[in-house]
Design a protein around this motif. Structure first.
Motif, PDB file in Angstrom:
ATOM      1  N   PRO A 267       0.831  -1.357  -0.090  1.00 19.98           N
ATOM      2  CA  PRO A 267       0.169  -0.008  -0.025  1.00 19.98           C
ATOM      3  C   PRO A 267       0.909   1.278   0.113  1.00 19.98           C
ATOM      4  O   PRO A 267       2.051   1.014   0.263  1.00 19.98           O
ATOM      5  N   VAL A 268       0.206   2.176  -0.358  1.00 17.38           N
ATOM      6  CA  VAL A 268       0.779   3.644  -0.446  1.00 17.38           C
ATOM      7  C   VAL A 268       1.179   4.249   0.861  1.00 17.38           C
ATOM      8  O   VAL A 268       2.290   4.657   1.211  1.00 17.38           O
ATOM      9  N   LYS A 269       0.151   3.899   1.675  1.00 11.86           N
ATOM     10  CA  LYS A 269       0.505   4.451   3.082  1.00 11.86           C
ATOM     11  C   LYS A 269       1.466   3.433   3.919  1.00 11.86           C
ATOM     12  O   LYS A 269       1.299   2.315   3.689  1.00 11.86           O
ATOM     13  N   LYS A 270       2.200   4.104   4.591  1.00  9.51           N
ATOM     14  CA  LYS A 270       3.284   3.735   5.401  1.00  9.51           C
ATOM     15  C   LYS A 270       2.612   3.215   6.524  1.00  9.51           C
ATOM     16  O   LYS A 270       1.708   4.031   7.346  1.00  9.51           O
ATOM     17  N   ILE A 271       3.009   2.182   7.116  1.00 10.86           N
ATOM     18  CA  ILE A 271       2.403   1.436   8.417  1.00 10.86           C
ATOM     19  C   ILE A 271       3.603   1.515   9.301  1.00 10.86           C
ATOM     20  O   ILE A 271       4.498   0.982   9.352  1.00 10.86           O
ATOM     21  N   GLU A 272       3.183   2.236  10.487  1.00  9.05           N
ATOM     22  CA  GLU A 272       4.294   2.527  11.463  1.00  9.05           C
ATOM     23  C   GLU A 272       3.844   2.734  12.792  1.00  9.05           C
ATOM     24  O   GLU A 272       2.429   3.183  12.839  1.00  9.05           O
ATOM     25  N   ASN A 273       4.224   2.803  13.914  1.00 12.14           N
ATOM     26  CA  ASN A 273       4.162   3.444  15.255  1.00 12.14           C
ATOM     27  C   ASN A 273       5.360   4.122  15.808  1.00 12.14           C
ATOM     28  O   ASN A 273       6.126   4.226  14.944  1.00 12.14           O
ATOM     29  N   SER A 274       5.573   4.187  17.217  1.00 12.38           N
ATOM     30  CA  SER A 274       6.581   5.078  17.359  1.00 12.38           C
ATOM     31  C   SER A 274       7.852   4.573  17.279  1.00 12.38           C
ATOM     32  O   SER A 274       8.959   5.161  17.137  1.00 12.38           O
ATOM     33  N   THR A 275       7.775   3.112  17.446  1.00 16.25           N
ATOM     34  CA  THR A 275       9.074   2.616  17.270  1.00 16.25           C
ATOM     35  C   THR A 275       9.433   1.649  16.387  1.00 16.25           C
ATOM     36  O   THR A 275      10.504   1.288  15.907  1.00 16.25           O
ATOM     37  N   HIS A 276       8.383   1.191  15.496  1.00 17.08           N
ATOM     38  CA  HIS A 276       8.654   0.315  14.454  1.00 17.08           C
ATOM     39  C   HIS A 276       7.769   0.779  13.166  1.00 17.08           C
ATOM     40  O   HIS A 276       6.946   1.459  13.172  1.00 17.08           O
ATOM     41  N   ILE A 277       8.395   0.035  12.046  1.00 17.33           N
ATOM     42  CA  ILE A 277       7.801   0.310  10.861  1.00 17.33           C
ATOM     43  C   ILE A 277       7.591  -1.019   9.925  1.00 17.33           C
ATOM     44  O   ILE A 277       8.476  -1.865  10.270  1.00 17.33           O
ATOM     45  N   PHE A 278       6.519  -1.203   9.161  1.00 16.38           N
ATOM     46  CA  PHE A 278       6.285  -2.387   8.586  1.00 16.38           C
ATOM     47  C   PHE A 278       6.929  -2.521   7.358  1.00 16.38           C
ATOM     48  O   PHE A 278       6.498  -1.638   6.289  1.00 16.38           O
TER      49      PHE A 278
END
Length: 109
Positions: A88-99
């Motif tokens: 997907p165009v959208k990045k999937i992440e939180n404060s410490t990790h990224i998918f």
């Protein structure tokens, strides 16, 4: 020597006049077969040539019904990810990790 030449000539004649034409006809039939027909043919594993066997096995593998995937309980991002596939165009992440969609793994930022 005469017996060896006779056996060799018979074997060569059989290969040229029987195996090659039948293998070519079988190759054309394999291309036209539906999935149930090719799966039945592949289960018998009787082909006129090794090339036809490879074509038949490849076509049968394409016809195989994929098993229903059961939920593994993982994050939906990981569970439905195909490495190197659609991302997907959208990045999937939180404060410490990224998918990472290329490897289907959560990585540190």
């Amino acid at each position: 020597m005469v017996i060896v030449v006779a056996i060799f000539s018979f074997a060569l004649d059989y290969k040229i006049n029987t195996i090659f034409p039948n293998a070519e006809l079988e190759r054309e039939e394999i291309k036209k077969m539906s999935c149930p027909e090719i799966l039945q043919k592949d289960s018998s594993n009787r082909y006129w040539s090794s090339e036809n066997r490879e074509i038949g096995k490849a076509k049968a593998a394409g016809c195989s019904v994929p098993e229903e995937s059961q939920s593994s309980g993982l994050s939906p991002y990981v569970e439905f990810c195909t490495p190197g596939g659609f991302a997907p165009v959208k990045k999937i992440e939180n404060s410490t990790h990224i998918f990472n969609h290329d490897t289907c793994i959560w990585d540190l930022k």
